[in-house]
Design an enzyme around this catalytic site. Structure first.
Site, PDB file in Angstrom:
ATOM      1  N   PRO A 231      -4.071  15.610   1.918  1.00 35.07           N
ATOM      2  CG  PRO A 231      -4.939  16.642  -0.090  1.00 35.07           C
ATOM      3  CD  PRO A 231      -3.785  16.825   0.842  1.00 35.07           C
TER       4      PRO A 231
ATOM      5  NE  ARG B 121       3.767   6.817   3.872  1.00 33.09           N
ATOM      6  CZ  ARG B 121       3.844   7.636   2.621  1.00 33.09           C
ATOM      7  NH1 ARG B 121       3.794   8.611   2.554  1.00 33.09           N
ATOM      8  NH2 ARG B 121       3.533   6.819   1.422  1.00 33.09           N
TER       9      ARG B 121
ATOM     10  CE1 TYR C 202      -3.169   9.303  -9.356  1.00 32.25           C
ATOM     11  CE2 TYR C 202      -2.792  10.947  -7.584  1.00 32.25           C
ATOM     12  CZ  TYR C 202      -2.774   9.773  -8.073  1.00 32.25           C
ATOM     13  OH  TYR C 202      -2.717   8.847  -7.137  1.00 32.25           O
TER      14      TYR C 202
ATOM     15  CG  LEU D  23       9.886  11.890   4.246  1.00 35.93           C
ATOM     16  CD1 LEU D  23      11.386  11.179   3.504  1.00 35.93           C
ATOM     17  CD2 LEU D  23       9.744  10.681   5.151  1.00 35.93           C
TER      18      LEU D  23
ATOM     19  NE  ARG E  70      -0.454  17.991  -2.580  1.00 29.95           N
ATOM     20  CZ  ARG E  70      -0.594  17.271  -1.480  1.00 29.95           C
ATOM     21  NH1 ARG E  70      -0.433  15.703  -1.752  1.00 29.95           N
ATOM     22  NH2 ARG E  70      -0.072  17.392  -0.251  1.00 29.95           N
TER      23      ARG E  70
ATOM     24  CB  ALA F  96      -7.392  12.634  -4.737  1.00 31.19           C
TER      25      ALA F  96
ATOM     26  CD  GLN G 236      -5.371  16.492  -3.728  1.00 28.02           C
ATOM     27  OE1 GLN G 236      -5.863  15.206  -3.671  1.00 28.02           O
ATOM     28  NE2 GLN G 236      -4.612  16.974  -3.494  1.00 28.02           N
TER      29      GLN G 236
ATOM     30  CB  CYS H 272      -6.131   7.599  -1.357  1.00 32.75           C
ATOM     31  SG  CYS H 272      -6.082   8.887  -2.834  1.00 32.75           S
TER      32      CYS H 272
END
Length: 356
Positions: A23, A322, A180, A299, A228, A57, A99, A25
């Site tokens: 996920p 990424r 969160y 990563l 998660r 999310a 999510q 944003c």
């Protein structure tokens, strides 16, 4: 066949490979509704060969959005907008996932490129909530949730889950990480309550367990349910991987199918030892302790690295973020480098590399 491109079957659902979209944003929704941006963004990742494509999310109530531009699924109109997106993801051979989230005290903030501070009420922000009236860094102080408010919030997750299934999602993930709301309840750094939702780990995990039970009861048996979790707060006195392993053990008999293992996000004082695959040991530990499948994230950038994670039984799948933004066709390149052959859309076959 490589492990990365072997299928994974959970319940009745087979996910075609183990290279999944984490996920991410996008800060590009309007009134919580996904836009053409989401169709193209998520659709391109499905077209690129990922086996499971998660949305960002997605808030279960308006106040649960990270920013005013974040996605939501608290009404039927939002769910209807997702239907064309899930249909396209599925048409590319991928499994659509969503999510479900509430940002808690980290809600009502600006998108990263706008400054990432709390949005004032006069500018379209709102009063945030948390387990306790403890701010995250220099964000606005949240209002502590009253215990009487929590049942309605739990039911908001269940209602969002029903809408998500109606919109075509096959996998639901409860966001319990990154500082969160659910993570805020789990962590002793942010949960100072003395009622049944605070105190020891069992009390701090109560909200998560109630959400899991409500969501599981609200959706068909074949729908997959992931959670998660942040495996460490990376702060002395905060959550540890042993704590989170214990939470995962509580989740195992409640119909959770996989733990998506991340870390951090609940304290500006965190000191994270970042490096390639730095969260993989957490995924391995939680997998061993709970008996649940896990997914590793963080990563993970190279095909051989992802394959090694699976071959060493550190996790059952890998999530990429990424790396996929840089290269939406990462999965197709990875399959080629690992000696596998993913199906290509007929429109793209002229670009398929040859092994001759």
């Amino acid at each position: 066949m490589s492990l990365l491109f072997s299928p994974l079957t959970l319940r009745e659902r087979t996910i075609p490979n183990r290279a999944w979209v984490s996920p991410m944003c996008q800060y590009s929704s309007v009134d919580g509704r996904p836009t053409d941006w989401h169709l193209v963004h998520l659709g391109s990742l499905a077209r690129g060969g990922a086996g499971l494509v998660f949305t960002e999310a997605t808030a279960v109530v308006p106040e649960g959005r990270i920013s005013p531009q974040d996605a939501g699924i608290w009404n039927d109109e939002q769910a209807e907008d997702y239907a064309r997106i899930t249909a396209f993801i599925r048409s590319q051979g991928a499994v659509p996932g969503i999510q479900l989230a509430h940002a808690g005290r980290k809600a009502s903030t600006y998108a990263p490129w706008r400054g990432r501070h709390s949005v004032a009420l006069a500018d379209g922000g709102w009063t945030t909530v948390g387990p306790s009236a403890v701010a995250f860094g220099d964000y606005a102080e949240p209002r502590a949730l009253d215990a009487a408010e929590i049942p309605a919030l739990v039911q908001a997750w269940a209602a969002a889950a029903r809408r998500a299934v109606a919109a075509g999602f096959d996998v639901l993930e409860i966001h319990g990480a990154h500082g969160y709301l659910v993570h805020e309840f789990l962590s002793p750094l942010s949960n100072l309550r003395t009622d049944g939702y605070g105190g020891d780990l069992a009390g701090r995990a109560r909200l998560l367990l109630e959400i899991v039970d409500a969501v599981r009861a609200a959706v068909p048996e074949h729908v997959l349910l992931f959670v998660r979790l942040s495996a460490s707060d990376w702060v002395p006195g905060g959550l540890t991987v042993d704590d989170v392993s214990e939470v995962a053990t509580l989740l195992a008999p409640r119909g959770v199918d996989l733990i998506d293992v991340s870390s951090g996000g609940n304290s500006p004082a965190q000191d994270i030892a970042i490096g390639p695959g730095y969260q993989v040991p957490f995924a391995r530990a939680i997998r061993a302790a709970s008996g649940l499948p896990t997914a590793a994230v963080g990563l993970i950038t190279e095909p051989e690295q992802a394959e090694k994670i699976l071959s060493e039984s550190s996790a059952d799948a890998v999530l990429l973020a990424r790396a996929l933004l840089r290269e939406p066709n990462w999965a197709r390149r990875a399959a080629f480098e690992l000696g596998d052959d993913l199906p290509w859309p007929p429109q793209d076959e002229r670009a398929k590399p040859s092994r001759d």
